[in-house]
Design an enzyme around this catalytic site. Structure first.
Site, PDB file in Angstrom:
ATOM      1  N   HIS A 171     -28.563  -3.122  19.025  1.00 29.59           N
ATOM      2  CA  HIS A 171     -27.817  -3.810  17.499  1.00 29.59           C
ATOM      3  C   HIS A 171     -26.460  -3.445  18.250  1.00 29.59           C
ATOM      4  O   HIS A 171     -25.684  -2.983  18.829  1.00 29.59           O
ATOM      5  CB  HIS A 171     -28.308  -2.644  16.713  1.00 29.59           C
ATOM      6  N   ARG A 210     -38.127 -11.894  14.518  1.00 25.39           N
ATOM      7  CA  ARG A 210     -38.489 -11.168  13.828  1.00 25.39           C
ATOM      8  C   ARG A 210     -37.356  -9.603  13.427  1.00 25.39           C
ATOM      9  O   ARG A 210     -36.914  -9.840  12.154  1.00 25.39           O
ATOM     10  CB  ARG A 210     -39.414 -10.355  14.394  1.00 25.39           C
ATOM     11  N   ASP A 211     -36.812  -9.052  14.091  1.00 23.60           N
ATOM     12  CA  ASP A 211     -34.987  -8.382  13.915  1.00 23.60           C
ATOM     13  C   ASP A 211     -34.375  -8.966  13.116  1.00 23.60           C
ATOM     14  O   ASP A 211     -33.621  -7.996  12.878  1.00 23.60           O
ATOM     15  CB  ASP A 211     -34.925  -7.608  14.651  1.00 23.60           C
ATOM     16  N   ASN A 219     -28.308  -7.771  15.436  1.00 24.61           N
ATOM     17  CA  ASN A 219     -28.980  -7.957  16.958  1.00 24.61           C
ATOM     18  C   ASN A 219     -27.832  -8.085  18.003  1.00 24.61           C
ATOM     19  O   ASN A 219     -26.679  -9.474  17.669  1.00 24.61           O
ATOM     20  CB  ASN A 219     -30.208  -8.896  17.297  1.00 24.61           C
ATOM     21  N   CYS A 264     -27.115  -5.446   9.260  1.00 20.53           N
ATOM     22  CA  CYS A 264     -28.142  -3.862   9.430  1.00 20.53           C
ATOM     23  C   CYS A 264     -28.013  -4.311   7.709  1.00 20.53           C
ATOM     24  O   CYS A 264     -26.539  -4.036   6.782  1.00 20.53           O
ATOM     25  CB  CYS A 264     -26.668  -3.538   9.783  1.00 20.53           C
TER      26      CYS A 264
HETATM   27  P1  HMG Z   1     -46.890   2.228   2.477  1.00 20.40           P
HETATM   28  O1  HMG Z   1     -46.424   2.485   1.117  1.00 20.40           O
HETATM   29  O2  HMG Z   1     -46.765   4.361   2.595  1.00 20.40           O
HETATM   30  O3  HMG Z   1     -48.393   2.294   2.822  1.00 20.40           O
HETATM   31  O4  HMG Z   1     -46.647   2.144   3.822  1.00 20.40           O
HETATM   32  P2  HMG Z   1     -50.288   2.350   1.936  1.00 20.40           P
HETATM   33  O5  HMG Z   1     -50.808   2.741   2.969  1.00 20.40           O
HETATM   34  O6  HMG Z   1     -49.284   3.808   1.372  1.00 20.40           O
HETATM   35  O7  HMG Z   1     -49.740   0.735   1.501  1.00 20.40           O
HETATM   36  C1  HMG Z   1     -48.990   0.794   0.309  1.00 20.40           C
HETATM   37  C2  HMG Z   1     -49.355  -1.244   0.308  1.00 20.40           C
HETATM   38  O8  HMG Z   1     -48.994  -1.526   1.331  1.00 20.40           O
HETATM   39  C3  HMG Z   1     -50.664  -0.865  -0.491  1.00 20.40           C
HETATM   40  O9  HMG Z   1     -51.130  -2.803  -0.907  1.00 20.40           O
HETATM   41  C4  HMG Z   1     -51.125  -1.699   0.841  1.00 20.40           C
HETATM   42  O10 HMG Z   1     -52.496  -2.524   1.172  1.00 20.40           O
HETATM   43  C5  HMG Z   1     -49.680  -2.892   1.826  1.00 20.40           C
HETATM   44  P3  HMG Z   1     -51.376  -2.938  -2.687  1.00 20.40           P
HETATM   45  O11 HMG Z   1     -52.393  -1.275  -2.143  1.00 20.40           O
HETATM   46  O12 HMG Z   1     -50.692  -1.036  -2.886  1.00 20.40           O
HETATM   47  O13 HMG Z   1     -50.678  -4.051  -2.681  1.00 20.40           O
HETATM   48  N1  HMG Z   1     -49.952  -2.299   3.103  1.00 20.40           N
HETATM   49  C6  HMG Z   1     -49.766  -3.559   3.924  1.00 20.40           C
HETATM   50  N2  HMG Z   1     -49.825  -4.827   3.926  1.00 20.40           N
HETATM   51  C7  HMG Z   1     -50.147  -6.376   4.566  1.00 20.40           C
HETATM   52  N3  HMG Z   1     -49.488  -5.462   5.466  1.00 20.40           N
HETATM   53  C8  HMG Z   1     -49.797  -4.076   5.915  1.00 20.40           C
HETATM   54  C9  HMG Z   1     -49.640  -3.134   5.217  1.00 20.40           C
HETATM   55  N4  HMG Z   1     -50.041  -2.175   5.577  1.00 20.40           N
HETATM   56  C10 HMG Z   1     -50.293  -1.943   3.868  1.00 20.40           C
HETATM   57  N5  HMG Z   1     -49.495  -4.038   7.638  1.00 20.40           N
HETATM   58  C11 HMG Z   1     -46.100   0.534   5.565  1.00 20.40           C
HETATM   59  C12 HMG Z   1     -46.210   2.032   4.857  1.00 20.40           C
HETATM   60  C13 HMG Z   1     -45.753   1.359   6.753  1.00 20.40           C
HETATM   61  C14 HMG Z   1     -47.113  -0.347   5.910  1.00 20.40           C
HETATM   62  C15 HMG Z   1     -44.775   0.521   4.820  1.00 20.40           C
HETATM   63  O14 HMG Z   1     -43.799   1.450   4.973  1.00 20.40           O
HETATM   64  C16 HMG Z   1     -43.889  -0.944   5.831  1.00 20.40           C
HETATM   65  O15 HMG Z   1     -44.925  -2.296   5.769  1.00 20.40           O
HETATM   66  N6  HMG Z   1     -42.641  -0.494   6.461  1.00 20.40           N
HETATM   67  C17 HMG Z   1     -42.410  -1.482   7.359  1.00 20.40           C
HETATM   68  C18 HMG Z   1     -41.005  -1.291   7.375  1.00 20.40           C
HETATM   69  C19 HMG Z   1     -40.020  -2.601   8.263  1.00 20.40           C
HETATM   70  O16 HMG Z   1     -40.604  -3.608   9.014  1.00 20.40           O
HETATM   71  N7  HMG Z   1     -39.398  -1.867   9.076  1.00 20.40           N
HETATM   72  C20 HMG Z   1     -38.366  -3.026  10.142  1.00 20.40           C
HETATM   73  C21 HMG Z   1     -39.375  -3.154  11.213  1.00 20.40           C
HETATM   74  S1  HMG Z   1     -38.653  -1.711  12.347  1.00 20.40           S
HETATM   75  C22 HMG Z   1     -36.925  -2.227  12.664  1.00 20.40           C
HETATM   76  O17 HMG Z   1     -36.503  -3.314  12.737  1.00 20.40           O
HETATM   77  C23 HMG Z   1     -36.131  -1.572  13.972  1.00 20.40           C
HETATM   78  C24 HMG Z   1     -36.870  -2.066  15.406  1.00 20.40           C
HETATM   79  O18 HMG Z   1     -36.182  -3.247  15.299  1.00 20.40           O
HETATM   80  C25 HMG Z   1     -36.089  -1.370  16.594  1.00 20.40           C
HETATM   81  C26 HMG Z   1     -34.788  -0.627  15.861  1.00 20.40           C
HETATM   82  O19 HMG Z   1     -34.051  -1.120  15.731  1.00 20.40           O
HETATM   83  O20 HMG Z   1     -34.212   0.365  16.232  1.00 20.40           O
HETATM   84  C27 HMG Z   1     -38.333  -2.262  15.657  1.00 20.40           C
HETATM   85 MG    MG Z   2     -34.041  -3.852  15.454  1.00 22.81          MG
END
Ligand code: HMG
Ligand code: MG
Length: 295
Positions: free
Chosen positions: A207, A14-15, A247, A238
């Site tokens: 990380h 995933r990450d 990571n 990154c």
């Molecule tokens: P948004 O654009 O504000 O959401 O995104 P929305 O509710 O307005 O929806 C917009 C569109 O996205 C819509 O589609 C929704 O259906 C779709 P449209 O009508 O435009 O065709 N949508 C989705 N589709 C599939 N699955 C869903 C979903 N939700 C909405 N779940 C949202 C808000 C949170 C969804 C967006 O910002 C997002 O997906 N962000 C994810 C970012 C991400 O994955 N980042 C990486 C992971 S975090 C990380 O890596 C850190 C970690 O490892 C810890 C660390 O290292 O610190 C965990």
């Molecule tokens: Mg992470």
């Protein structure tokens, strides 16, 4: 005192892969199965986020559908909202993870809302997950620094972590998202968080961007923490520093823990072989130092 056993949460599929070029669904399935074969029993197999935001995770449902499951293994996924949770439930995820941040700017850029809005959004996700008998993990990002704001107040880290715990998150994973932390800072952060929640409910997710992750983990190992996240072959980059490493490599972590006499249940050679196979599929250099040494 050092722990006798550490539980490793493997986040490479995933990450790691969310920050790499696209690989086939089959390569992801093979990776997950080979990690399990190496003894990994907690594995983040995908992410049910918006495919527009993270196209690399768009096939997570297919990945879940194709892995041959082992009863003793927990296959988990990220779920930012109810839509993500519903997709995770349909895919048969064993556990889900919400993810918030200790930095306002990072919260806006990563999940498009403020920290407090994200917490409001997570409440129904946690409730509905529990109603479906799914345990919920919670990530707090930017615990040791933010790509936009620089230093982060550890009081803010402690506040968000405590809020997650109060809401029913069973394990809070403390993310050094951009790998900028150093050992004493890391330890102080963990101690500040552990003042509000039981240390057994914490995990480290550091990380390795600046090469500090192992040192930071070692500095926190006698606080009572027994859960650590890492990614095979150091998968992932990154997004805030082109070319930088991602990571902490699971191989390097396992080698250090075994050297300290701490059990992980993981076979290092099988692990390194899994990491080498996915590195080749990605056409990238294997970032695990231990894998480079033993392969
Ligand atoms: P948004 O654009 O504000 O959401 O995104 P929305 O509710 O307005 O929806 C917009 C569109 O996205 C819509 O589609 C929704 O259906 C779709 P449209 O009508 O435009 O065709 N949508 C989705 N589709 C599939 N699955 C869903 C979903 N939700 C909405 N779940 C949202 C808000 C949170 C969804 C967006 O910002 C997002 O997906 N962000 C994810 C970012 C991400 O994955 N980042 C990486 C992971 S975090 C990380 O890596 C850190 C970690 O490892 C810890 C660390 O290292 O610190 C965990
Ligand atoms: Mg992470």
């Amino acid at each position: 005192m050092l722990p006798k056993r550490v539980s490793i949460v493997e986040v490479g599929a995933r990450d790691g892969l969310q920050n790499e070029q696209l690989v086939s669904t089959q390569a992801k399935v093979d990776l997950i199965e080979s990690l399990v074969n190496a003894g990994v029993n907690r594995i983040e197999a995908g992410s049910f986020v918006s495919p527009k935001w993270v196209p690399q995770m768009a096939d997570s449902a297919e990945v879940f559908a194709h892995i041959t499951r082992q009863q003793s293994v927990c296959y988990s996924a990220l779920t930012p909202n109810i839509q993500g949770l519903e997709r995770a439930i349909a895919a048969g995820s064993n556990e889900v993870a919400i993810f918030g941040s200790a930095s306002e700017s990072f919260s806006q850029r990563n999940i498009n809302c403020s920290i407090d809005e994200s917490i409001e959004r997570f409440i129904p996700v946690i409730e509905q997950a529990k109603a479906n008998n799914l345990a919920v993990r919670g990530y707090v990002s930017c615990t040791l620094g933010c790509p936009y704001e620089g230093d982060i107040d550890i009081k803010q880290v402690a506040r968000v972590a405590a809020k997650f715990y109060q809401l029913g998150v069973y394990e809070v994973s403390l993310g050094d998202t951009i790998g900028v932390g150093t050992p004493i800072k890391a330890r102080r952060m963990v101690e500040a968080v552990a003042a509000n929640i039981p240390v057994e409910a914490l995990a480290l997710h550091f990380h390795d961007t600046y090469g500090q992750a192992l040192a930071n983990i070692f500095a926190c190992l006698d606080t009572g923490i027994t859960t650590i996240d890492s990614a095979v072959a150091g998968l992932g980059g990154c997004p805030y520093a082109k070319g930088a490493s991602g990571n902490l490599a699971t191989e390097d972590l396992v080698y250090m823990l075994h050297g300290l006499g701490i059990h992980t249940g993981i076979d290092l050679n099988l692990l390194a072989s899994a990491g080498e196979t996915i590195s080749q599929a990605l056409g990238r250099h294997n970032q695990a130092k231990v894998a480079q040494a033993i392969l």
